[in-house]
Write an enzyme that holds these catalytic residues in place. Sequence first.
Site, short mmCIF file in Angstrom:
data_model
loop_
_atom_site.label_atom_id
_atom_site.label_comp_id
_atom_site.label_asym_id
_atom_site.label_seq_id
_atom_site.Cartn_x
_atom_site.Cartn_y
_atom_site.Cartn_z
N PRO A 51 6.73 4.62 -6.92
CA PRO A 51 5.50 4.94 -6.19
C PRO A 51 4.38 5.38 -7.12
O PRO A 51 4.05 6.55 -7.18
CB PRO A 51 5.93 6.09 -5.27
N CYS A 52 3.81 4.45 -7.82
CA CYS A 52 2.76 4.81 -8.78
C CYS A 52 1.51 5.28 -8.05
O CYS A 52 0.57 5.77 -8.67
CB CYS A 52 2.45 3.63 -9.69
N HIS A 53 1.49 5.14 -6.74
CA HIS A 53 0.31 5.59 -6.00
C HIS A 53 0.28 7.12 -5.92
O HIS A 53 -0.73 7.71 -5.59
CB HIS A 53 0.32 4.98 -4.60
#
Length: 105
Positions: A51-53
């Site tokens: 989840p690089c967000h």
Amino acid sequence: MTFTEQVYHVVSQIPSGKVSTYGQIAEVLGNSAYRAVGNALHNNPSPDKTPCHRVVNSQGGLAKKFAFGSSDAQRALLEQEGVKVSDNKVDLNKYLWQIDVKIFK
DNA sequence: GTTGGGGCCGTCA
DNA sequence: CTGACGGCCCCAA
């Protein structure tokens, strides 16, 4: 276990509703490898697992380009998780995730 | 408060 | 093996 793998691992450990900064991740993995961190997330072979967000910069601002495609998607995801985003920026004082060093041990 | 420049680490060509 | 690039960060004008 390469540096990149560690980055993925750490990012995947970020709980929903919380965010982390490149600096924090770099601080856990090494001294100052924020560059490598950004590079690792850029490769991002598994966006569903990574989840690089939930990863933002020191200012709490979202990145320009993500593996998802655009920052608007990232903002939507964050808001969906309960993180209020204003002007593509999050409140680090409230949503900043305290990284545990043991996560990659 | 905003802008500019230098430097860290790792991966890819 | 060397050179270049990156979604960055910090400090100084």
